[in-house]
Scaffold this motif. Structure first.
Motif, PDB file in Angstrom:
ATOM      1  N   HIS A 162       0.809  -1.217   0.000  1.00  0.00           N
ATOM      2  CA  HIS A 162       0.000   0.000   0.000  1.00  0.00           C
ATOM      3  C   HIS A 162       0.846   1.273   0.000  1.00  0.00           C
ATOM      4  CE1 HIS A 162      -3.452  -2.522   0.226  1.00  0.00           C
ATOM      5  NE2 HIS A 162      -3.134  -2.995   1.407  1.00  0.00           N
ATOM      6  N   TYR A 214       0.541  -3.668   4.052  1.00  0.00           N
ATOM      7  CA  TYR A 214       0.327  -4.403   2.804  1.00  0.00           C
ATOM      8  C   TYR A 214      -0.778  -5.421   3.031  1.00  0.00           C
ATOM      9  CZ  TYR A 214       2.917  -8.590   4.412  1.00  0.00           C
ATOM     10  OH  TYR A 214       3.327  -9.711   5.088  1.00  0.00           O
ATOM     11  N   SER A 228      -4.726   1.132   3.147  1.00  0.00           N
ATOM     12  CA  SER A 228      -5.032   0.102   2.147  1.00  0.00           C
ATOM     13  C   SER A 228      -5.838   0.643   0.975  1.00  0.00           C
ATOM     14  CB  SER A 228      -5.772  -1.075   2.797  1.00  0.00           C
ATOM     15  OG  SER A 228      -7.126  -0.752   3.073  1.00  0.00           O
TER      16      SER A 228
END
Length: 350
Positions: A207, A292, A261
């Motif tokens: 992200h 992530y 995210s």
């Protein structure tokens, strides 16, 4: 001194089957939503725009699912975790009807398990908590377990009871509002072209962005949820503790990771379930959070052709950009950089 104050429950105060009706119903306001956005910068279109929500069949933008989670969670703290050492994990979290400004949240909990630790000074308490709105509709139903101090170290240990919990919420347990129709979902306005069938099992999404936490932010956020846990606020008490610093509420990290995210999962417009989760390491003011996601499963939602679900592992790290470094060492312990390991199910348009 008067004894009218409440010291909170200690481990020996809990019994399996005990029901706890938590105080202070909470009416959600527009101010709560604005402050939540200011704290985390979440950009999911469904929660940001009344007009976007109306296009999809809702009367207005619903409250962010994780703000609903925090409001339900916060009610439980004075009774469950005021004397906690650490909040250990979550499971079987199912989101029900969406919350809107003007709705009032009330929470009740049932003790479902107890296990004293070998040191005889603490124990683990399992509770199932249910948040409902003013119409008694379920907003959130979830289990968490927390390590709580004993008041009297000589108090006898209770019978060990550990509840059986599912690995994940099954597809038929996921609730997407019938009147929410994602067939008219505008991916341009939402910020990403990627729909449900663009994701594959095993795919990892970095992200990219990071966010540094300031001391005032995490305390302000925790007060917003009326979470009274001492470890987040009292520096005087923290000076004599293990870390000698105020701990950041783990839910603050959950919301940061979810907001981050957006870059990669912008169309994951609704959280349907919290399948499991662990706060792997503590966080403190000054830490920078990265995140992530790993796609664990793609799920067909029964009776829905407009939406599908992804089961994702959302991992947050501190002061270490997300990457492919091992989450755990050979000893089975999380790397010190890992602060959150959360298993979510989210809905996306098809």
């Amino acid at each position: 001194m008067s004894n009218k104050t409440v010291a909170g429950n200690f481990f020996e105060d809990f019994e399996v089957g005990q029901e706890l009706r938590h105080a202070t119903p909470r009416t959600v306001t527009e101010g709560d939503l604005a402050l939540y956005t200011a704290l985390y910068g979440s950009r999911f279109a469904l929660n940001s725009s009344d007009e976007f929500a109306r296009q999809l069949g809702l009367g207005r933008a619903p409250v962010d699912d994780l703000l609903a989670f925090h409001l339900v969670f916060g009610k439980t703290v004075p009774d469950v975790s005021l004397n906690a050492v650490a909040n250990l994990g979550y499971a079987n979290g199912r989101f029900g009807v969406p919350l809107f400004p003007g709705d009032t949240v009330t929470t009740t909990s049932t003790v479902t398990g107890l296990k004293e630790n070998s040191n005889g000074k603490t124990g683990v308490v399992y509770v199932n908590s249910v948040g409902t709105n003013q119409r008694r509709e379920v907003v959130l139903d979830y289990t968490r377990w927390v390590m709580v101090n004993k008041r009297d170290h000589a108090a006898p240990a209770p019978e060990t009871v550990v509840p059986e919990l599912p690995e994940s919420v099954p597809a038929d347990g996921l609730s997407l509002p019938d009147h929410l129709d994602l067939s008219a979902y505008d991916t341009t306005l939402a910020g990403s072209p990627f729909r449900w069938d663009d994701y594959e099992v095993g795919e990892k999404i970095d992200h990219v962005d990071g966010m540094t936490i300031e001391e005032a932010e995490h305390m302000l956020a925790t007060r917003l949820y009326q979470n009274t846990a001492k470890v987040h606020f009292d520096q005087y008490a923290a000076n004599s503790g293990r870390f000698q610093r105020r701990l950041i509420y783990g839910g603050h990290i959950i919301s940061l990771a979810r907001a981050l995210s957006f870059n990669g999962l912008a169309n994951a417009c609704k959280v349907l379930a919290i399948n499991a989760g662990s706060h792997a390491n503590p966080t403190f003011a000054g830490d920078t959070i990265y995140a992530y996601s790993e796609v664990l499963d793609t799920i067909e939602l029964p009776g829905r052709t407009d939406a599908g679900a992804l089961r994702v592992r959302l991992v947050a790290t501190k002061d270490h950009p997300a990457g492919d470094f091992p989450l755990k060492g050979d000893d089975g312990r999380y790397d010190p950089a890992v602060v959150l390991d959360l298993d979510l199910t989210v809905a996306l348009p098809r």
